[in-house]
Enzyme design. Structure first.
Site, PDB file in Angstrom:
ATOM      1  N   MET A  24      -8.870 -68.930  -9.644  1.00 22.38           N
ATOM      2  CA  MET A  24      -7.364 -69.125  -9.309  1.00 22.38           C
ATOM      3  C   MET A  24      -6.916 -70.122 -10.516  1.00 22.38           C
ATOM      4  O   MET A  24      -7.604 -71.270 -10.786  1.00 22.38           O
ATOM      5  CB  MET A  24      -6.930 -69.691  -8.186  1.00 22.38           C
ATOM      6  CG  MET A  24      -6.981 -68.583  -7.160  1.00 22.38           C
ATOM      7  SD  MET A  24      -6.207 -68.988  -5.563  1.00 22.38           S
ATOM      8  CE  MET A  24      -7.369 -70.461  -5.133  1.00 22.38           C
ATOM      9  N   HIS A  36     -15.991 -75.280  -8.503  1.00 21.32           N
ATOM     10  CA  HIS A  36     -15.197 -75.873  -7.519  1.00 21.32           C
ATOM     11  C   HIS A  36     -15.810 -75.443  -6.232  1.00 21.32           C
ATOM     12  O   HIS A  36     -15.820 -74.717  -5.434  1.00 21.32           O
ATOM     13  CB  HIS A  36     -13.525 -75.161  -7.626  1.00 21.32           C
ATOM     14  CG  HIS A  36     -13.109 -75.299  -8.824  1.00 21.32           C
ATOM     15  ND1 HIS A  36     -11.843 -74.488  -9.129  1.00 21.32           N
ATOM     16  CD2 HIS A  36     -13.462 -76.200  -9.802  1.00 21.32           C
ATOM     17  CE1 HIS A  36     -11.543 -74.822 -10.573  1.00 21.32           C
ATOM     18  NE2 HIS A  36     -12.295 -75.822 -10.653  1.00 21.32           N
ATOM     19  N   ASP A  88      -7.782 -73.984 -14.743  1.00 23.55           N
ATOM     20  CA  ASP A  88      -8.885 -75.053 -15.104  1.00 23.55           C
ATOM     21  C   ASP A  88      -9.792 -74.442 -16.070  1.00 23.55           C
ATOM     22  O   ASP A  88     -10.534 -73.141 -15.794  1.00 23.55           O
ATOM     23  CB  ASP A  88      -9.549 -75.402 -13.864  1.00 23.55           C
ATOM     24  CG  ASP A  88     -10.419 -76.683 -14.062  1.00 23.55           C
ATOM     25  OD1 ASP A  88     -10.197 -77.411 -15.054  1.00 23.55           O
ATOM     26  OD2 ASP A  88     -11.389 -76.860 -13.323  1.00 23.55           O
ATOM     27  N   SER A 112     -14.340 -70.563 -10.162  1.00 19.60           N
ATOM     28  CA  SER A 112     -13.987 -71.042  -8.842  1.00 19.60           C
ATOM     29  C   SER A 112     -14.082 -69.810  -7.684  1.00 19.60           C
ATOM     30  O   SER A 112     -15.175 -69.794  -7.401  1.00 19.60           O
ATOM     31  CB  SER A 112     -12.563 -71.486  -9.097  1.00 19.60           C
ATOM     32  OG  SER A 112     -12.054 -72.093  -7.968  1.00 19.60           O
ATOM     33  N   THR A 113     -12.825 -69.405  -7.171  1.00 18.63           N
ATOM     34  CA  THR A 113     -12.936 -68.522  -6.308  1.00 18.63           C
ATOM     35  C   THR A 113     -13.827 -67.253  -6.524  1.00 18.63           C
ATOM     36  O   THR A 113     -13.656 -66.583  -7.743  1.00 18.63           O
ATOM     37  CB  THR A 113     -11.695 -67.943  -6.069  1.00 18.63           C
ATOM     38  OG1 THR A 113     -10.692 -69.006  -5.681  1.00 18.63           O
ATOM     39  CG2 THR A 113     -11.537 -67.131  -4.395  1.00 18.63           C
TER      40      THR A 113
END
Length: 363
Positions: free
Chosen positions: A302, A207, A305, A180-181
């Site tokens: 973050m 993401h 998931d 993600s991030t």
């Protein structure tokens, strides 16, 4: 110590909105705003901020031109691009990341978005992650930083060499990578090091909004030895090839009744998932078919998931690899996997490609 941020956007409304969002976090101080790239360079020189949020489409000097000059002027600065949520915006955003931008946030409704609060949490998280990266990393040489690429990203393999690898759609092994991030730059430290003849299919769940995953998959294909494409419904998983889960859909797999291989299916269910695509949804689907011949990898991001999916893969006898805190831009997702017992191997990002190859070759 506060994170000192310079906000750059040609819209006064956007400058105000971004400033208000960032200043809701007590760890962030907006030291100034700038109306274009030229103004940004001047204020960067005066104030030496830790992080700059940078618009792309601006008069006088656009974001890409500004970005290329910023790193010569202030090599330590980290830049978060604030781009439009369009295909063109995606292409330009990834060009910015190749120049050295840390990450991006997509404006939810065009160049001037009255609803920036929708991405407020993401904006704050990425600014804080960028500041963390600035503190942790030593200053690179000006040549490296101007190029904005890791060594892996700069080693673009020849197309001719890759074309010798014949796709094999046999039902064998799969690598599922969730991130993600901070993901785009982290993946560029890992995926270019996977060999073209890797004895597994690779699925990347990043993401990312729908309009961005096509451009991102193309970027991976340009720089990696493996072939990459955005996944489409009905695609067959193939040894030595990678797919990127499309934004706005979960990627799951199903057995091909006509052949001994596996097909990709795209679905909107579960609709209440925090992220779409979801790492957990894909990992659970994949391990159901591939069992112990699944390699799960969870990188920076973050939340949680993918943590449950990693547990499921490990319980099935597969291999699981989580990114170590020493390199994870945001240690949320890997930490959750580790704490739940879902990580057999914990490694820094620069070692993960080697760990993936070792894991695939276990069988």
């Amino acid at each position: 110590m506060s994170i000192r941020v310079l906000v750059v956007d040609d819209s006064a409304m956007m400058r105000k909105a971004i400033r208000q969002i960032l200043e809701t976090d007590l760890d962030i101080e907006v030291v100034a705003t700038a109306r274009d790239g030229e103004d940004a360079l001047k204020k960067d020189q005066e104030l030496s901020p830790d992080v700059i949020t940078l618009d792309i489409n601006m008069p006088v000097m656009d974001g890409l031109t500004c970005l290329s000059l910023l790193f010569d002027q202030n090599p330590k600065v980290q830049v978060v691009m604030v781009s439009s949520l369009t295909q063109e915006g995606a292409i330009t955003t990834f060009e910015a990341m190749e120049l050295g931008a840390f990450d991006y946030v997509a404006k939810p409704s065009g160049t001037v978005s009255a609803n920036m609060h929708i991405v407020g949490r993401e904006l704050i998280a990425k600014v804080k992650a960028a500041a963390k990266r600035r503190r942790r990393r030593s200053v690179p040489s000006s040549t490296q930083h101007s190029a904005g690429r890791s060594a892996a990203a700069m080693e673009r393999p020849a197309r001719r060499e890759r074309s010798l690898i014949v796709p094999d759609h046999g039902y064998r092994k799969v690598v599922v990578i969730g991130v993600s991030t901070g993901g785009p730059s982290t993946l560029m430290e890992i995926l270019p090091h996977l060999p073209a003849d890797l004895d597994a299919a690779v699925i990347v769940v990043q993401h990312m909004p729908p309009t961005f995953t096509t451009s991102f998959a193309k970027r991976l294909d340009d720089y990696c030895q493996l072939r990459f494409s955005e996944a489409k419904a009905g695609d067959r998983l193939a040894r030595g090839q990678g797919v990127v889960a499309p934004g706005g859909h979960h990627l799951v797999v199903k057995k091909n009744a006509m052949r001994d291989d596996v097909l990709i299916r795209l679905t909107s269910q579960p609709a209440n998932a925090l992220f779409i695509p979801s790492v957990d949804v894909t990992m659970h689907s994949v391990v159901e078919f591939f069992g112990k011949k699944t390699v799960g990898v969870l990188l920076t991001g973050m939340g949680a998931d993918g943590a449950d999916g990693m547990v499921a893969i490990r319980q099935a006898g597969g291999v699981t690899i989580a990114e170590d805190a020493s390199t994870a831009v945001v240690f949320g997702m890997p930490r959750e996997a580790i704490e739940r017992g879902g990580a057999e191997i914990v490694a820094p990002s620069h070692q993960i490609a080697r760990e993936i190859v070792k894991a695939v070759n276990r069988w």
